[in-house]
Design a protein around this motif. Sequence first.
Motif, PDB file in Angstrom:
ATOM      1  N   GLU A  63     -10.319 -21.892 -41.977  1.00 44.53           N
ATOM      2  CA  GLU A  63      -9.594 -20.953 -41.107  1.00 44.53           C
ATOM      3  C   GLU A  63      -8.152 -21.409 -40.913  1.00 44.53           C
ATOM      4  OE1 GLU A  63     -11.297 -18.047 -39.704  1.00 44.53           O
ATOM      5  OE2 GLU A  63     -12.376 -18.836 -41.446  1.00 44.53           O
ATOM      6  N   SER A 102       9.483 -19.107 -46.043  1.00 48.57           N
ATOM      7  CA  SER A 102       8.078 -18.812 -46.327  1.00 48.57           C
ATOM      8  C   SER A 102       7.685 -17.481 -45.708  1.00 48.57           C
ATOM      9  CB  SER A 102       7.170 -19.890 -45.740  1.00 48.57           C
ATOM     10  OG  SER A 102       7.378 -21.116 -46.384  1.00 48.57           O
ATOM     11  N   LEU A 103       8.122 -17.301 -44.486  1.00 43.90           N
ATOM     12  CA  LEU A 103       7.762 -16.064 -43.789  1.00 43.90           C
ATOM     13  C   LEU A 103       8.276 -14.875 -44.564  1.00 43.90           C
ATOM     14  CD1 LEU A 103       6.587 -14.641 -41.370  1.00 43.90           C
ATOM     15  CD2 LEU A 103       8.784 -14.891 -40.212  1.00 43.90           C
ATOM     16  N   VAL A 115      -1.464 -32.489 -41.606  1.00 43.08           N
ATOM     17  CA  VAL A 115      -0.776 -33.575 -42.306  1.00 43.08           C
ATOM     18  C   VAL A 115      -0.366 -33.175 -43.721  1.00 43.08           C
ATOM     19  CG1 VAL A 115      -0.975 -35.912 -43.195  1.00 43.08           C
ATOM     20  CG2 VAL A 115      -1.957 -35.347 -40.974  1.00 43.08           C
ATOM     21  N   TYR A 129      -9.612 -15.619 -51.013  1.00 46.03           N
ATOM     22  CA  TYR A 129      -8.366 -16.364 -51.063  1.00 46.03           C
ATOM     23  C   TYR A 129      -8.355 -17.085 -52.397  1.00 46.03           C
ATOM     24  CZ  TYR A 129      -4.703 -17.879 -47.865  1.00 46.03           C
ATOM     25  OH  TYR A 129      -3.521 -18.025 -47.202  1.00 46.03           O
ATOM     26  N   PRO A 157      -3.984 -15.056 -36.963  1.00 47.64           N
ATOM     27  CA  PRO A 157      -2.547 -15.064 -36.646  1.00 47.64           C
ATOM     28  C   PRO A 157      -1.773 -15.864 -37.676  1.00 47.64           C
ATOM     29  CG  PRO A 157      -3.836 -16.204 -34.955  1.00 47.64           C
ATOM     30  CD  PRO A 157      -4.804 -15.536 -35.873  1.00 47.64           C
ATOM     31  N   LEU A 214       2.299 -24.012 -50.290  1.00 50.13           N
ATOM     32  CA  LEU A 214       1.394 -25.027 -49.785  1.00 50.13           C
ATOM     33  C   LEU A 214       0.051 -24.875 -50.467  1.00 50.13           C
ATOM     34  CD1 LEU A 214       1.778 -25.026 -45.879  1.00 50.13           C
ATOM     35  CD2 LEU A 214       2.004 -26.997 -47.397  1.00 50.13           C
ATOM     36  N   SER A 249       3.937 -19.775 -49.059  1.00 50.11           N
ATOM     37  CA  SER A 249       4.229 -21.015 -48.344  1.00 50.11           C
ATOM     38  C   SER A 249       4.479 -22.193 -49.269  1.00 50.11           C
ATOM     39  CB  SER A 249       3.076 -21.352 -47.416  1.00 50.11           C
ATOM     40  OG  SER A 249       1.898 -21.532 -48.179  1.00 50.11           O
ATOM     41  N   ILE A 252      10.401 -22.678 -43.265  1.00 48.11           N
ATOM     42  CA  ILE A 252       9.440 -21.837 -42.541  1.00 48.11           C
ATOM     43  C   ILE A 252       9.920 -20.390 -42.567  1.00 48.11           C
ATOM     44  CG2 ILE A 252       8.390 -21.400 -40.304  1.00 48.11           C
ATOM     45  CD1 ILE A 252       8.413 -24.315 -39.755  1.00 48.11           C
ATOM     46  N   LEU A 275      -1.554 -29.998 -48.104  1.00 46.59           N
ATOM     47  CA  LEU A 275      -2.099 -30.251 -46.769  1.00 46.59           C
ATOM     48  C   LEU A 275      -3.472 -30.881 -46.941  1.00 46.59           C
ATOM     49  CD1 LEU A 275      -1.502 -27.143 -44.479  1.00 46.59           C
ATOM     50  CD2 LEU A 275      -0.939 -29.521 -44.052  1.00 46.59           C
ATOM     51  N   LYS A 303      -6.028 -20.799 -43.898  1.00 46.93           N
ATOM     52  CA  LYS A 303      -5.693 -19.381 -44.046  1.00 46.93           C
ATOM     53  C   LYS A 303      -4.617 -18.996 -43.037  1.00 46.93           C
ATOM     54  CE  LYS A 303      -9.098 -16.414 -44.990  1.00 46.93           C
ATOM     55  NZ  LYS A 303     -10.429 -15.765 -44.839  1.00 46.93           N
ATOM     56  N   SER A 304      -4.770 -19.454 -41.820  1.00 49.06           N
ATOM     57  CA  SER A 304      -3.759 -19.163 -40.804  1.00 49.06           C
ATOM     58  C   SER A 304      -2.393 -19.663 -41.227  1.00 49.06           C
ATOM     59  CB  SER A 304      -4.118 -19.821 -39.476  1.00 49.06           C
ATOM     60  OG  SER A 304      -5.100 -19.068 -38.815  1.00 49.06           O
ATOM     61  N   ASN A 305      -2.404 -20.772 -41.905  1.00 47.71           N
ATOM     62  CA  ASN A 305      -1.126 -21.319 -42.337  1.00 47.71           C
ATOM     63  C   ASN A 305      -0.662 -20.725 -43.660  1.00 47.71           C
ATOM     64  OD1 ASN A 305      -0.040 -23.678 -40.520  1.00 47.71           O
ATOM     65  ND2 ASN A 305      -2.264 -23.714 -40.413  1.00 47.71           N
ATOM     66  N   ARG A 306      -1.396 -19.743 -44.100  1.00 48.52           N
ATOM     67  CA  ARG A 306      -1.013 -18.999 -45.294  1.00 48.52           C
ATOM     68  C   ARG A 306      -0.712 -19.898 -46.487  1.00 48.52           C
ATOM     69  NH1 ARG A 306      -2.738 -15.908 -41.963  1.00 48.52           N
ATOM     70  NH2 ARG A 306      -1.903 -13.850 -41.447  1.00 48.52           N
TER      71      ARG A 306
END
Lengths: 325, 325
Positions: free
Chosen positions: B109, B53-54, A92, B136, A47, B61, B59, B50, B93, B112-115
């Motif tokens: 994981e 980013s979407l 974080v 990735y 997700p 990040l 992102s 956010i 992060l 990746k979820s946080n792209r």
Amino acid sequence: MPTIKDVARLAGVTVTTVSRVLNNRGYISDATRQKVYQAMEELNYQPNEIARSLHRRQSKLIGLIIPTVSHPFFGELAGFIEYYAHLIGYKVLICNSLLDRKKEKEYIEMLKSNRVDGIIMGSHTLEVEEYMNVNYPIVTFDRRISEEIPYISSDNYGGGKLATNLLIQKGCKKIAHISGNLQLQLLANQRSQAFIELSKEHGVESVIVETELNVFDITQYETMIRNLLEKHPDIDGVFASSDVMAAYVIQICYLLNKRIPEHIKIVGYDDIKLASLFVPPLTTIRQPIEEMAKCAVELIVKQVNEEPFERENVFPVQLMERLTT
Amino acid sequence: MPTIKDVARLAGVTVTTVSRVLNNRGYISDATRQKVYQAMEELNYQPNEIARSLHRRQSKLIGLIIPTVSHPFFGELAGFIEYYAHLIGYKVLICNSLLDRKKEKEYIEMLKSNRVDGIIMGSHTLEVEEYMNVNYPIVTFDRRISEEIPYISSDNYGGGKLATNLLIQKGCKKIAHISGNLQLQLLANQRSQAFIELSKEHGVESVIVETELNVFDITQYETMIRNLLEKHPDIDGVFASSDVMAAYVIQICYLLNKRIPEHIKIVGYDDIKLASLFVPPLTTIRQPIEEMAKCAVELIVKQVNEEPFERENVFPVQLMERLTT
DNA sequence: TTCAATATGTCAATCGTTTGACATAAAAAA
DNA sequence: TTTTTTATGTCAAACGATTGACATATTGAA
């Protein structure tokens, strides 16, 4: 990257259904649940947390601003903060201000733009008002900003007292204190306060040197301490405001052939992991870094959830007497 | 929190116009630009990163997985990585795996979820295949995973050689090596390789002890090194695979009354900032941490931008001879 | 006068997910 | 049999921004 639509299509259900299994809401039969899981598996679906964050208006992010993570004290602090944040599903974002005002400001803006759920400030180069405008869940290390913003610190005065008393009690006649930067209005200044008061009270001669704002210029530390010890060769006790500074003192004593603790006694502050590995092992004032880190995370979460919280969080310190005194 | 709509309303323009000034696109008169800026100012508006980013599906990040930021080497590495990332608008992060397989997997994981745009892996407890599935942008420290994934390391073999040679050349008759965990198939193992080969080649007696997976159990380090030196009291040279381990060795020698470098010589690896502050100052093999960190960030960016990049990034090491040899 | 450049607006889709309102159908309970 | 519970679907708005297509108006230059 597959989306929830792809999962729905493959599982032969609607996105609503997929969302239902994803968030455990409403009625779902085991059969569909399995189908959905299988589809997710097959597509390697994750997700999109960005979309989720946008919708629920919560990023599950905590911003951490510190001078630099490469300083052992802040490194340990950051480690524990990340640890406790992770336990409750927070991530974080780390920001090294290098004690640069511009950077610190930029970072605050950046964290707000990224809608972090809260900011933990371990770096304070700005004026009080600038923080008051932040208007965001904040926790502060070692600095009192306003009536509303909670802060965390060790019992700095008590620590300074323990350190100074120890030196005096061990018979030091002329003691020195190497403080952090006193212009930044940190609670850590109370360490120096205690030093000043106690040495005066006991009638012990004392000197104080203050480090510059740029705490990370190594050569500067060195010359400063060297100057101090050469100018006052009769100094027989030093209270350094951090273990790293104490390491410099030990080092320079070694180079100057001053024996520790016979000729000169040294007390540090923090009790970083390496302190006990110094030679000789460093006597220091232990801050409960782990508990403080945990508290910081909890204070953010409480603010996010609008639960009541303590504004003042002062942690007890502990004298770790080792071999430099 | 104000949105772009609020700004548009207050400035008396449309969101399209606001977006245009925000992103510097299309035609905008100075007058409207000012109006918009003023409205943003007045509302204390910060564009929601956010949402951005979407939309742009980026992102900005970078995920950083390391054993723990509280270890001086990784703390310094993390500090530089954040520094260079920040320079080009990336955020970091941090994830402390504590060398726990489950955590490491979870973190991958999560990232990746946080792209995140890319992952820098400095912790490797998983099998090669598990990383290959990550699919990735990745950069690896000290581990070769596949033909596609770029890695960064110091010249481990060269470093091991420098260290071992130095001990031998200084006249050590029986040398020990304290390695990291050799099961994790790290390139750092080449340090041990060099040690083994060179000591054999020069006919010098040698022993190796290997640290456990859980690198962060302090007492374990201590007993291990103590056992080594008590079991082989004739050891007169030690090559430790990190400066922190070397600190333990120095400490234990101090407790066992072995004089450094007279009775026993010690070489570390990494050249963390504190290494030169040890007593005696530690001879060690310097990894160019800053350059390596910079390279890691660049490799992520290059992958994101689909530019060509080097797969092998091996950095030269340097012998920092100080007073433990 | 005419054309091009400049400046802004309108509208709607999109990014990926959640969620509420409502409909429908099957299974289980009354 | 009727009612309730369970299971799923349909539809569309919302989160906050970006962007493309297109329209319109005002300048200034040719």
